[in-house]
Design a protein around this motif. Structure first.
Motif, PDB file in Angstrom:
ATOM      1  N   SER A 152       0.832  -1.202   0.000  1.00  0.00           N
ATOM      2  CA  SER A 152       0.000   0.000   0.000  1.00  0.00           C
ATOM      3  C   SER A 152       0.866   1.251   0.000  1.00  0.00           C
ATOM      4  CB  SER A 152      -0.917  -0.010   1.237  1.00  0.00           C
ATOM      5  OG  SER A 152      -1.701   1.162   1.296  1.00  0.00           O
ATOM      6  N   PRO A 157      -1.337  -1.670  -6.664  1.00  0.00           N
ATOM      7  CA  PRO A 157      -2.776  -1.967  -6.619  1.00  0.00           C
ATOM      8  C   PRO A 157      -3.055  -3.185  -5.741  1.00  0.00           C
ATOM      9  CG  PRO A 157      -1.823  -2.674  -8.713  1.00  0.00           C
ATOM     10  CD  PRO A 157      -0.760  -1.898  -8.006  1.00  0.00           C
ATOM     11  N   PRO A 160      -9.513  -5.045  -3.286  1.00  0.00           N
ATOM     12  CA  PRO A 160     -10.273  -4.493  -2.160  1.00  0.00           C
ATOM     13  C   PRO A 160     -10.603  -5.531  -1.087  1.00  0.00           C
ATOM     14  CG  PRO A 160     -11.105  -3.603  -4.216  1.00  0.00           C
ATOM     15  CD  PRO A 160     -10.097  -4.643  -4.583  1.00  0.00           C
ATOM     16  N   VAL A 163      -7.637  -5.885   1.196  1.00  0.00           N
ATOM     17  CA  VAL A 163      -7.527  -4.748   2.112  1.00  0.00           C
ATOM     18  C   VAL A 163      -8.533  -4.889   3.251  1.00  0.00           C
ATOM     19  CG1 VAL A 163      -7.795  -2.247   2.347  1.00  0.00           C
ATOM     20  CG2 VAL A 163      -6.649  -3.199   0.332  1.00  0.00           C
ATOM     21  N   ASP A 164      -9.780  -5.243   2.918  1.00  0.00           N
ATOM     22  CA  ASP A 164     -10.810  -5.403   3.947  1.00  0.00           C
ATOM     23  C   ASP A 164     -10.438  -6.498   4.934  1.00  0.00           C
ATOM     24  OD1 ASP A 164     -12.336  -3.390   2.825  1.00  0.00           O
ATOM     25  OD2 ASP A 164     -13.593  -4.757   1.650  1.00  0.00           O
ATOM     26  N   LEU A 189      -4.309   2.012   5.708  1.00  0.00           N
ATOM     27  CA  LEU A 189      -4.678   1.206   4.543  1.00  0.00           C
ATOM     28  C   LEU A 189      -5.844   1.830   3.784  1.00  0.00           C
ATOM     29  CD1 LEU A 189      -4.412  -2.453   5.906  1.00  0.00           C
ATOM     30  CD2 LEU A 189      -3.042  -1.427   4.085  1.00  0.00           C
ATOM     31  N   TYR A 190      -6.882   2.269   4.509  1.00  0.00           N
ATOM     32  CA  TYR A 190      -8.052   2.818   3.831  1.00  0.00           C
ATOM     33  C   TYR A 190      -7.806   4.230   3.304  1.00  0.00           C
ATOM     34  CZ  TYR A 190     -11.110  -1.079   4.949  1.00  0.00           C
ATOM     35  OH  TYR A 190     -11.690  -2.317   5.002  1.00  0.00           O
ATOM     36  N   GLN A 193      -6.421   3.783   0.037  1.00  0.00           N
ATOM     37  CA  GLN A 193      -7.467   3.339  -0.895  1.00  0.00           C
ATOM     38  C   GLN A 193      -8.421   4.467  -1.257  1.00  0.00           C
ATOM     39  OE1 GLN A 193      -8.247  -0.199  -2.010  1.00  0.00           O
ATOM     40  NE2 GLN A 193      -6.033  -0.128  -1.685  1.00  0.00           N
ATOM     41  N   ARG A 195     -11.229   5.282   0.319  1.00  0.00           N
ATOM     42  CA  ARG A 195     -12.627   4.863   0.475  1.00  0.00           C
ATOM     43  C   ARG A 195     -12.927   4.585   1.941  1.00  0.00           C
ATOM     44  NH1 ARG A 195     -13.234  -0.920   0.763  1.00  0.00           N
ATOM     45  NH2 ARG A 195     -11.285  -2.047   0.316  1.00  0.00           N
ATOM     46  N   CYS A 197     -13.932   2.692   5.376  1.00  0.00           N
ATOM     47  CA  CYS A 197     -13.759   1.336   5.895  1.00  0.00           C
ATOM     48  C   CYS A 197     -15.045   0.548   5.689  1.00  0.00           C
ATOM     49  CB  CYS A 197     -13.455   1.368   7.401  1.00  0.00           C
ATOM     50  SG  CYS A 197     -12.076   2.399   7.896  1.00  0.00           S
TER      51      CYS A 197
END
Length: 255
Positions: A152, A157, A160, A163-164, A189-190, A193, A195, A197
């Motif tokens: 990250s 890339p 998702p 990452v979750d 991390l988010y 991204q 976006r 959580c």
């Protein structure tokens, strides 16, 4: 040198450890340790250090989630010689050329390894957490979490779902261990991204924020700033998640 980088003499697979985290210096006058401007600092006998400090046999040094104890050898001079020899052998072994492959193959292989690591270890770590074995779960997940965080930070890339999954277990570790840096790892991390959580991760973060002593409030607010910039593009579900993350900020301030 201590850190996650393979060039360090003591390499630690731990998402809370920076690539070049700390430096121990051994001399005829004794041993000192210095924080190399790491993200999560160096703790010596319960106190975070701000400069190079001497350490004595029996002192506890915490780097990331790892606790190191300085021990005295039977012969200090011989011990230093053994350490130096081991470091040289380690560095020589790491200099061996690796098989070449294309960047595309390296990227695909790296992603497969990260997904496989979590698929293999997540179930085991879940059981360890359910049995109250937080240290065991932390030991299992430190390396794969470090891989995801490194990717990250490098701007690579990430799927998702990966990452979750990584964020959910980092949040679980924050709750189980009461260590704030694991919660900070989730936010980082988010933020990368761009976006909100996932709802499941936010639920776990609320549990974690009630237990940890402190979280990186500046990082949380920077993440919220990113989300607020994109708020106009959010649907109803994402706006609701944003409101819950704003609640996390209020909880962090109260803590």
């Amino acid at each position: 040198m201590v850190g996650r980088s393979a060039t360090c003499q003591l390499s630690l697979d731990d998402a809370l450890v920076s690539r070049r985290h700390a430096m121990f210096v051994i001399s005829k006058d004794g041993v000192t340790v210095e924080d190399l401007q790491s993200r999560n600092g160096v703790i010596v006998n319960g106190q975070r250090i701000t400069s190079r400090v001497p350490v004595q046999p029996g002192d506890k040094v915490v780097i990331g989630s790892q606790e190191l104890t300085l021990q005295k050898g039977r012969d200090g001079r011989d011990a230093i010689g053994r350490v130096t020899a081991n470091i040289r052998r380690t560095m020589a072994a790491r200099s061996d050329p690796a098989p070449t492959s294309s960047p595309e193959q390296d990227s695909e292989l790296s992603m497969v390894r990260r997904v496989d690591a979590f698929n293999l270890l997540a179930g085991v770590a879940e059981k360890a957490l359910a049995m109250g074995r937080a240290e065991e779960a932390e030991r299992l997940l430190a390396a794969p979490l470090a891989d995801v965080v490194d990717a990250s930070r490098a701007g690579k890339p990430l799927v998702p779902a990966l990452v979750d999954l990584a964020a959910r277990f980092a949040a679980k570790l924050a709750t189980a261990t009461a260590k704030g840096p694991w919660a900070d790892c989730v936010i980082e991390l988010y933020q990368a991204q761009g976006r909100p959580c996932s709802a499941q991760v936010i639920d776990e973060l609320y549990n974690a924020f009630r237990k940890v002593n402190a979280v990186d409030l500046a990082r949380l607010r920077a993440y919220l700033a990113v989300l607020h910039e994109k708020q106009a593009t959010f649907g109803p579900a994402e706006r609701f998640l944003l409101q819950r993350i704003e609640g996390l900020e209020r909880l962090a301030v109260l803590r």
